[in-house]
Design a protein around this motif. Structure first.
Motif, PDB file in Angstrom:
ATOM      1  N   PRO A  20       0.928  -1.134  -0.022  1.00 23.32           N
ATOM      2  CA  PRO A  20      -0.116   0.177  -0.038  1.00 23.32           C
ATOM      3  C   PRO A  20       0.886   1.146  -0.079  1.00 23.32           C
ATOM      4  O   PRO A  20       0.475   2.291  -0.715  1.00 23.32           O
ATOM      5  CB  PRO A  20      -0.834  -0.096   1.306  1.00 23.32           C
ATOM      6  N   GLY A  23       1.966   1.865  -3.558  1.00 24.45           N
ATOM      7  CA  GLY A  23       0.723   2.117  -4.360  1.00 24.45           C
ATOM      8  C   GLY A  23       0.473   3.772  -3.870  1.00 24.45           C
ATOM      9  O   GLY A  23       0.246   4.606  -4.993  1.00 24.45           O
ATOM     10  N   GLY A  24       0.647   4.059  -2.794  1.00 25.98           N
ATOM     11  CA  GLY A  24       0.412   5.533  -2.390  1.00 25.98           C
ATOM     12  C   GLY A  24       1.529   6.244  -2.994  1.00 25.98           C
ATOM     13  O   GLY A  24       1.280   7.299  -3.532  1.00 25.98           O
ATOM     14  N   LYS A 151       0.918  11.037   6.604  1.00 28.32           N
ATOM     15  CA  LYS A 151       1.258   9.668   5.849  1.00 28.32           C
ATOM     16  C   LYS A 151       2.111   8.893   6.872  1.00 28.32           C
ATOM     17  O   LYS A 151       1.935   7.426   7.205  1.00 28.32           O
ATOM     18  CB  LYS A 151       1.554   9.533   4.600  1.00 28.32           C
ATOM     19  N   ALA A 155       1.083   5.493   8.798  1.00 27.49           N
ATOM     20  CA  ALA A 155       1.844   4.011   8.320  1.00 27.49           C
ATOM     21  C   ALA A 155       2.561   3.427   9.211  1.00 27.49           C
ATOM     22  O   ALA A 155       2.673   2.173   9.441  1.00 27.49           O
ATOM     23  CB  ALA A 155       3.030   4.507   6.998  1.00 27.49           C
ATOM     24  N   ARG A 159      -1.727   1.714   9.293  1.00 25.67           N
ATOM     25  CA  ARG A 159      -2.834   2.267   8.624  1.00 25.67           C
ATOM     26  C   ARG A 159      -2.336   2.386   7.223  1.00 25.67           C
ATOM     27  O   ARG A 159      -2.769   3.657   7.112  1.00 25.67           O
ATOM     28  CB  ARG A 159      -3.627   3.285   9.289  1.00 25.67           C
ATOM     29  N   THR A 160      -1.932   1.588   6.387  1.00 24.06           N
ATOM     30  CA  THR A 160      -1.446   2.322   5.230  1.00 24.06           C
ATOM     31  C   THR A 160      -2.510   2.135   3.990  1.00 24.06           C
ATOM     32  O   THR A 160      -2.191   2.648   3.094  1.00 24.06           O
ATOM     33  CB  THR A 160      -0.243   1.160   4.690  1.00 24.06           C
ATOM     34  N   GLN A 161      -3.450   1.530   4.211  1.00 22.86           N
ATOM     35  CA  GLN A 161      -4.574   1.411   3.156  1.00 22.86           C
ATOM     36  C   GLN A 161      -5.378   2.708   2.853  1.00 22.86           C
ATOM     37  O   GLN A 161      -5.373   3.188   1.683  1.00 22.86           O
ATOM     38  CB  GLN A 161      -5.706   0.549   3.549  1.00 22.86           C
ATOM     39  N   LEU A 164      -2.899   4.795   0.635  1.00 19.90           N
ATOM     40  CA  LEU A 164      -3.149   4.505  -0.661  1.00 19.90           C
ATOM     41  C   LEU A 164      -4.225   4.756  -1.321  1.00 19.90           C
ATOM     42  O   LEU A 164      -4.208   5.498  -2.419  1.00 19.90           O
ATOM     43  CB  LEU A 164      -3.020   2.682  -0.765  1.00 19.90           C
ATOM     44  N   TRP A 165      -5.379   4.770  -0.643  1.00 22.12           N
ATOM     45  CA  TRP A 165      -6.657   5.415  -1.152  1.00 22.12           C
ATOM     46  C   TRP A 165      -6.595   7.071  -1.519  1.00 22.12           C
ATOM     47  O   TRP A 165      -7.222   7.284  -2.571  1.00 22.12           O
ATOM     48  CB  TRP A 165      -7.990   4.871  -0.413  1.00 22.12           C
TER      49      TRP A 165
END
Length: 466
Positions: A20, A23-24, A151, A155, A159-161, A164-165
């Motif tokens: 994630p 992805g972020g 962030k 992280a 709480r990385t999701q 990412l979103w």
């Protein structure tokens, strides 16, 4: 103490946390990539200006992000060593304070960048357009650095999701606003580089609002924004001591690439455009390594917080192995499809396309050469930051990037006449020297020092009382 987890377990945990984050980072990178692609279709000179302007902005941004990155290992360690909510709140708040102070100090050079770029030898038209871009984009520095702090905080708490979103939504919004404002679509004014700047600032503000709302909802017990105006001198000092070397390390690395853009800019708009496109591809792979490095920082910080050195060592070995695997894939891609990737950024009917492709293909070959070194050095930085070792790595980076990288790039590019390819050879040499020195630092100095410290504490606790 329990036995260290297996290597596959470490790999799963590292990828579960790191994917994630990767992805972020790629979502954030998509904002810059979108600017570059759309400017390439809009006008080659505007593309060169965006390359120059975004490089200058990124230099300031990445330096200021040192305070946000310092929050990551400190929150990770606090979540494991019993300091808990109070310490997490203290360091995160002061990370926001320091980021805001940095933004206020560095905003003026961005708002009045045109004369600075002219003094650096850029052509008048490119300097003018880059100045127009930065006069607007510079206002995104404050929210952008706030995003970096939050962030890192989220992280470190795994709480990385959400990280990412937020990045994915930001990238999509940026693409839409870019299309409307750069080209003047749907009745909007055609703003060119200024439209790209407006889109970038808007997205940074929206991202900050989203992360603040999420942090307040998910971790109300941390009370991050309650009495935010109150200074905490102890935590401010802690974050500053850890963060300023990270910021200067980032400056050394990004400065290496920024200086290469400036030097290539002396050769004209076409070489600079080719350099910018090739650098976008190299940056994409770097951000994959960076996400993995961030995950390594968090896991190393947590292992350090609980004093589990065997687990820390095994996790570091897995980090290095995954870094080599990712770099190997990048090398294969860069060597196999250079022209196809370069063509994505250029209008097929642009008369300068063949020249850009010719120069860019050679640069992509050189980008393949430094993939292992680039991935290795960012992994080493992540591991060292997890141990909260930042000052010596800062010195190593300054020497290898600037004394080795920039000086050799200048000599090869200009006195020896290799042009843009010579500048990129300097990048290869600087990054290679960096990874060797940083990996030695981690395995031979920082890790043994951490192990000795905890062995000493264990011996002290086991000693009989009298």
């Amino acid at each position: 103490m329990t036995a260290p987890r297996s290597y596959p377990a470490h790999a799963r945990a590292l990828l579960g946390l790191g994917l994630p984050l990767i992805g972020g980072h790629l979502g954030q990178f998509a904002i810059q990539l979108t600017d570059t692609i759309m400017m390439g279709w809009y006008d080659v000179e505007a593309l060169a200006a965006i390359v120059l302007g975004s490089t200058m902005f990124f230099v300031f941004f990445i330096m200021g992000s040192g305070f946000g990155l310092a929050v990551m290992p400190m929150v990770a360690a606090a979540s494991e060593n019993g300091e808990g909510e109070v310490q997490i709140r203290r360091v995160t708040r002061m990370g926001l304070w320091l980021s805001a102070a940095f933004s206020a100090v560095t905003l003026p050079p961005l708002l009045w960048a045109e004369p600075i770029l002219r003094a650096m030898g850029q052509t008048p038209d490119v300097a003018r357009l880059a100045g127009q871009y930065l006069a607007i984009a510079g206002w995104g520095l404050l929210p952008g650095l706030g995003v970096m702090v939050l962030k890192s905080y989220l992280a470190a708490l795994e709480r990385t999701q959400m990280v990412l979103w937020i990045a994915v939504v930001a990238a999509l919004v940026n693409a839409a606003v870019n299309y409307v404002l750069i080209f003047g679509s749907f009745g909007a004014p055609e703003l060119g580089v200024r439209g790209a700047a407006i889109a970038s600032v808007s997205v940074q503000v929206v991202s900050l609002i989203g992360l603040v709302a999420y942090a307040v909802r998910v971790f109300p017990e941390h009370q991050l924004f309650v009495r935010l105006w109150r200074m905490d001198r102890g935590a401010l000092s802690q974050v500053f001591r850890l963060g300023w070397p990270i910021g200067l390390t980032n400056l050394s690395e990004v400065g290496l690439f920024a200086a290469s853009a400036v030097m290539v800019g002396w050769l004209g708009a076409v070489p600079l455009a080719a350099h910018g496109i090739a650098m976008e591809m190299a940056t994409a792979t770097f951000l994959i390594h960076l996400g993995l490095s961030n995950a390594a920082t968090i896991r190393t910080g947590k292992a350090l917080g609980r004093g589990d050195i065997p687990d820390l060592r095994r996790g570091a070995q897995v980090t290095v192995a995954l870094t080599v695997a990712i770099a190997s894939v990048a090398v294969a891609v860069f060597l196999t499809w250079p022209e196809a990737m370069l063509s994505l950024f250029i209008d097929p009917d642009d008369p300068q396309k063949p020249d850009i492709i010719a120069i860019g293909t050679g640069l992509m070959m050189l980008a393949a050469l430094f993939q292992m070194a680039d991935g290795g050095q960012v992994a080493a930085h992540g591991l060292l930051r997890g141990l909260q070792d930042t000052r010596v790595p800062m010195v190593i980076s300054g020497v290898t990037y600037w004394v080795v990288g920039i000086s050799s790039g200048y000599v090869l590019g200009f006195p020896m006449g290799l042009g843009a390819a010579g500048v990129w050879c300097g990048l290869v040499l600087g990054l290679t020297a960096s990874v060797v020195a940083l990996m030695w630092r981690f395995w031979r100095r920082a890790l043994p020092a951490a192990e000795a410290r905890f062995d000493g504490q264990s011996a002290l606790m086991a000693a009989p009382t009298v």
